[in-house]
Motif scaffolding. Structure first.
Motif, short mmCIF file in Angstrom:
data_model
loop_
_atom_site.label_atom_id
_atom_site.label_comp_id
_atom_site.label_asym_id
_atom_site.label_seq_id
_atom_site.Cartn_x
_atom_site.Cartn_y
_atom_site.Cartn_z
N VAL A 59 5.67 9.32 -81.23
CA VAL A 59 4.71 10.55 -81.46
C VAL A 59 3.39 9.77 -82.50
CG1 VAL A 59 4.36 12.50 -82.70
CG2 VAL A 59 6.57 12.21 -81.60
N THR A 60 2.26 10.16 -81.80
CA THR A 60 1.19 9.88 -82.81
C THR A 60 0.70 11.27 -83.38
OG1 THR A 60 0.66 8.12 -81.08
CG2 THR A 60 -1.03 8.77 -82.52
N LEU A 61 0.61 11.15 -84.77
CA LEU A 61 0.33 12.36 -85.40
C LEU A 61 -1.24 12.20 -85.87
CD1 LEU A 61 1.22 15.08 -86.53
CD2 LEU A 61 2.11 13.93 -88.62
N LEU A 62 -1.91 13.20 -85.75
CA LEU A 62 -3.57 12.91 -86.03
C LEU A 62 -3.79 13.87 -87.25
CD1 LEU A 62 -3.68 11.45 -83.43
CD2 LEU A 62 -5.83 12.88 -82.71
N ASP A 63 -4.03 13.18 -88.23
CA ASP A 63 -4.43 14.29 -89.50
C ASP A 63 -6.02 13.95 -89.77
OD1 ASP A 63 -4.48 16.08 -91.88
OD2 ASP A 63 -3.63 14.07 -92.96
N THR A 64 -6.81 14.39 -88.69
CA THR A 64 -8.17 13.90 -88.91
C THR A 64 -9.01 15.20 -88.99
OG1 THR A 64 -8.03 13.82 -86.73
CG2 THR A 64 -7.89 11.75 -87.71
N TRP A 65 -8.49 16.37 -88.73
CA TRP A 65 -9.12 17.72 -88.68
C TRP A 65 -10.34 17.79 -89.77
CZ3 TRP A 65 -10.14 20.53 -84.64
CH2 TRP A 65 -10.79 21.60 -84.82
N ASP A 66 -9.62 17.69 -91.15
CA ASP A 66 -10.76 17.83 -92.34
C ASP A 66 -11.83 16.73 -92.32
OD1 ASP A 66 -9.36 20.08 -92.88
OD2 ASP A 66 -7.93 19.11 -94.30
N SER A 67 -11.48 15.59 -91.87
CA SER A 67 -12.62 14.61 -91.98
C SER A 67 -13.70 14.62 -90.88
CB SER A 67 -11.98 13.20 -91.88
OG SER A 67 -11.28 13.03 -90.85
N GLN A 68 -13.66 15.67 -89.96
CA GLN A 68 -14.68 16.10 -88.73
C GLN A 68 -15.40 16.98 -89.49
OE1 GLN A 68 -11.77 16.23 -85.78
NE2 GLN A 68 -11.70 14.07 -85.61
N ASP A 69 -16.67 17.11 -89.01
CA ASP A 69 -17.50 18.42 -89.20
C ASP A 69 -17.14 19.50 -88.49
OD1 ASP A 69 -19.11 17.24 -91.21
OD2 ASP A 69 -20.60 16.11 -89.51
N GLU A 70 -17.22 20.51 -88.95
CA GLU A 70 -17.00 21.98 -88.39
C GLU A 70 -17.56 22.10 -87.05
OE1 GLU A 70 -15.01 24.43 -90.13
OE2 GLU A 70 -15.12 25.66 -88.37
N GLY A 71 -16.85 22.37 -85.95
CA GLY A 71 -17.57 22.60 -84.72
C GLY A 71 -18.23 21.21 -84.07
#
Ligand code: GDP
Ligand code: MG
Length: 178
Positions: A59-71
């Motif tokens: 499994v590759t788990l991505l915890d990158t959501w917050d570090s990207q700009d909204e939308g």
């Protein structure tokens, strides 16, 4: 032993502060206490091979959501590339629960084929006195949005492995039915 299946890409989604990175660090096998997890901030990818029901899965788990700009394009890309999604809210934060519904809607819009495994996660269930979202609300929201549901506490390491195992079981079911 049979070869492992995958790699499956699993994406963590949810408001800032709900505990995505705390869940990811447990997944990553970090044994540090909650106090030192600040070091993990900033968008990370974790790879892990775990055995569920006697079968190995990578499994590759991505915890990158917050570090990207909204939308942003990268967020959109995230929604398109995941094999499975973990949508996290905090049971102590109603706005994060509403945000989780938004994310489910957004996800449905991005993905044409709607057989992607999704788990709605009510995290911080150790903070019972600060609860703003009941278990039954969480459960019925998951039912409306046609996904699984679990409450977890990253702080107490409660239900965190059942969460990841559940996602892998769903991914296998989907694979086996293709
Ligand atoms: P993220 O922004 O979604 O990645 O959230 P973090 O993992 O950074 O967590 C935000 C804050 O909530 C941190 O201070 C964590 O220590 C705390 N936290 C995360 N999960 C839990 C939990 O299950 N229970 C409690 N009490 N605090 C938590
Ligand atoms: Mg984080």
């Amino acid at each position: 032993t049979p070869a492992s299946v995958g790699p499956f890409t699993v994406v963590l989604l949810g408001d800032n502060g709900v505990g995505k990175s705390a869940l990811a660090s447990i997944f990553a096998g970090a044994s540090d206490s909650m106090g030192s997890e600040c070091e993990l901030y900033g968008g990370e990818i974790f790879e892990q091979t775990i055995t569920v029901d006697g079968e190995r899965a990578s499994v590759t788990l991505l915890d990158t959501w917050d570090s990207q700009d909204e939308g942003s394009w990268t967020q959109q890309r995230c929604l398109q590339t995941g094999d499975a999604f973990i949508i996290v809210y905090a049971i102590t934060d109603r706005s994060s629960f509403l945000r989780a519904s938004d994310l489910r809607v957004q996800l449905r819009r991005e993905r044409e084929v709607d057989r992607t495994p999704i788990i709605l996660v009510g995290n911080k269930c150790d903070l019972v006195r600060c609860r703003e979202v009941s278990i039954s609300e969480g459960r019925s929201s998951a039912a409306v949005f046609d996904c699984k549901f679990i409450e977890t506490s990253a702080a107490m390491q409660h239900n965190v492995w059942p969460l990841f195992e559940g996602i892998i079981r769903q991914l296998r079911l989907r694979r086996d039915s293709m």
